[in-house]
Enzyme design. Structure first.
Site, PDB file in Angstrom:
ATOM      1  N   HIS A   1       0.830  -1.214   0.000  1.00 58.03           N
ATOM      2  CA  HIS A   1       0.000   0.000   0.000  1.00 58.03           C
ATOM      3  C   HIS A   1       0.863   1.264   0.000  1.00 58.03           C
ATOM      4  O   HIS A   1       0.360   2.350  -0.308  1.00 58.03           O
ATOM      5  CB  HIS A   1      -0.912   0.014   1.232  1.00 58.03           C
TER       6      HIS A   1
ATOM      7  N   HIS B   1     -10.368   7.307  -4.386  1.00 55.49           N
ATOM      8  CA  HIS B   1     -11.058   7.620  -3.145  1.00 55.49           C
ATOM      9  C   HIS B   1     -12.435   8.187  -3.484  1.00 55.49           C
ATOM     10  O   HIS B   1     -12.694   8.578  -4.622  1.00 55.49           O
ATOM     11  CB  HIS B   1     -10.254   8.631  -2.320  1.00 55.49           C
TER      12      HIS B   1
ATOM     13  N   TYR C   1     -18.001  11.677  -8.258  1.00 57.17           N
ATOM     14  CA  TYR C   1     -17.530  11.922  -9.615  1.00 57.17           C
ATOM     15  C   TYR C   1     -17.537  10.618 -10.393  1.00 57.17           C
ATOM     16  O   TYR C   1     -17.231   9.552  -9.860  1.00 57.17           O
ATOM     17  CB  TYR C   1     -16.101  12.472  -9.604  1.00 57.17           C
TER      18      TYR C   1
END
Length: 405
Positions: free
Chosen positions: A332, A359, A369
């Site tokens: 990560h 995110h 979005y």
């Protein structure tokens, strides 16, 4: 007309299934082989479904009507009778339809439709290991904060504080579902706010200093392991997707001509489809890898067979073999690396970065979005990021300067 026992006993099967209608949607299905099955057709979430209620004469007409009334009450409360039946069977309880385990499994089945499978499996495993053995048979409406805390404290006592917090959160969601479906009136998990010890904040280990990033990139170039693993290592900093998204990449999702990787929604943590623009450096690596694995499904197939992707620990193990400790760099960590440097060194807009990190970025009206938002700007950002990594690899870097404030 409603059915009668006399009419049912006299009914004869035919060459094709025969429906004998009763009332409120209940009917008896006569099979050509002679079986008599109680059924109830209904609609749930705009889908036609059928509930099996029992067989005649084991289930009498009166019993079938009683079970029908129970099913209709569930529907009135927004519960799918078929899912409720499955949850009851899975829980293997005799205390009734409203035990904590039955309601919990029902809630999980409903939520699992929109969760990534691995996430859904982890939640169910936590409930099965740490909650259901002690609280599963308790009626959900009678559960108290005291007994819930006693169960969760077993997890705390073994040192798994973060897991205990997650279990409390899941239990709270189950109670809210029970309230919404008319089987409980309050949520005892809400009374435990502040009752658990706090979770110590931890972060995925990441290298964010540009000079150290350059050293990491050179170490990747010198990696002597499997070629597929090396390609994954080389792409990890360029693409900075989640490790699970990288290892499960499929060739059908990647268009080398348009230089885009289209990740479907079911693979994403946010459950939203995502586009990863591919810089020329990424296209070059993928083109080279395609010659080896392109005839199969997965971009990074497992060494044990091409039918499944590389393991969860492949990239992490490679980092350890290269000498990077667990408190220094993680799979990560490539995401934190990109987020930090794109913001604080290359000064790209935070919303471009957050969207590329997949995110849950929202517009001013609170809407998520879509996957093509700021795509042209993100393509430029990914290309600039790849060029910057090349500069770091050759030690032509500027030191990391923190923003004021």
């Amino acid at each position: 007309m409603p059915l009668t026992d006399t009419a049912i006993r006299k009914a004869k099967s035919g060459d094709k299934p025969i429906k004998m209608a009763d009332e409120k949607g209940l009917y008896l299905l006569l099979a050509p082989a002679g079986g008599k099955w109680w059924r109830f057709d209904y609609r749930y979430l705009n889908k036609r479904k059928t509930l099996a209620i029992g067989t005649y004469p084991d289930t009498s007409l009166a019993d079938a009507r009683s079970r029908l009334d129970d099913a209709r009450k569930l529907l009135a409360n927004g519960v799918d009778p078929s899912e409720h039946k499955k949850a009851t069977k899975a829980a293997k309880v005799t205390q009734g339809a409203n035990s904590f385990e039955v309601v919990g499994r029902e809630w999980h089945a409903k939520q699992a439709r929109v969760w990534v499978k691995g996430h859904a499996d982890k939640i169910l495993l936590r409930l099965e290991n740490d909650v259901f053995p002690w609280l599963g048979k308790r009626p959900v409406a009678e559960m108290t904060a005291k007994e819930l805390l006693a169960t969760i404290n077993r997890v705390v006592d073994r040192g798994a504080v973060e897991t205990a917090h997650r279990i409390l959160q899941n239990c709270g969601q189950i109670f809210r579902y029970a309230i919404a479906t008319g089987r409980a009136e309050r949520n005892p998990a809400a009374d435990l706010r502040g009752a658990l010890p706090p979770v110590k904040e931890t972060h995925h280990a990441a290298i964010t200093d540009p000079a150290a990033v350059g050293g990491l990139l050179r170490a990747i170039d010198d990696y002597k392991g499997l070629f597929v693993t090396k390609c994954a290592l080389r792409l990890a900093p360029l693409l900075f997707v989640r490790p699970g998204e990288l290892r499960q990449a499929e060739w059908s999702e990647i268009d080398l001509d348009t230089a885009q990787w289209n990740i479907p929604a079911e693979k994403m943590k946010t459950r939203l489809a995502h586009i990863v623009p591919l810089a020329p450096q990424a296209v070059e690596i993928l083109t080279e890898l395609h010659a080896l694995t392109g005839r199969g499904r997965f971009v990074f197939p497992s060494g044990r067979g091409p039918q499944r992707p590389m393991s969860d620990n492949a990239v992490l193990s490679a980092l350890r073999r290269m000498g990077f400790a667990k408190d220094e760099m993680s799979g990560h960590g490539f995401r934190a690396m990109a987020r930090t440097i794109l913001d604080e060194v290359l000064h790209f807009r935070p919303d471009y970065i957050e969207h590329q990190l997949a995110h849950a970025v929202r517009d001013p009206n609170g809407r998520a979005y879509n996957r093509t938002a700021h795509l042209a700007e993100r393509q430029k950002m990914m290309a600039a990021w790849a060029d910057y990594l090349d500069a770091l690899r050759t030690e032509n870097v500027a030191p990391l300067k923190r923003k004021a404030g």
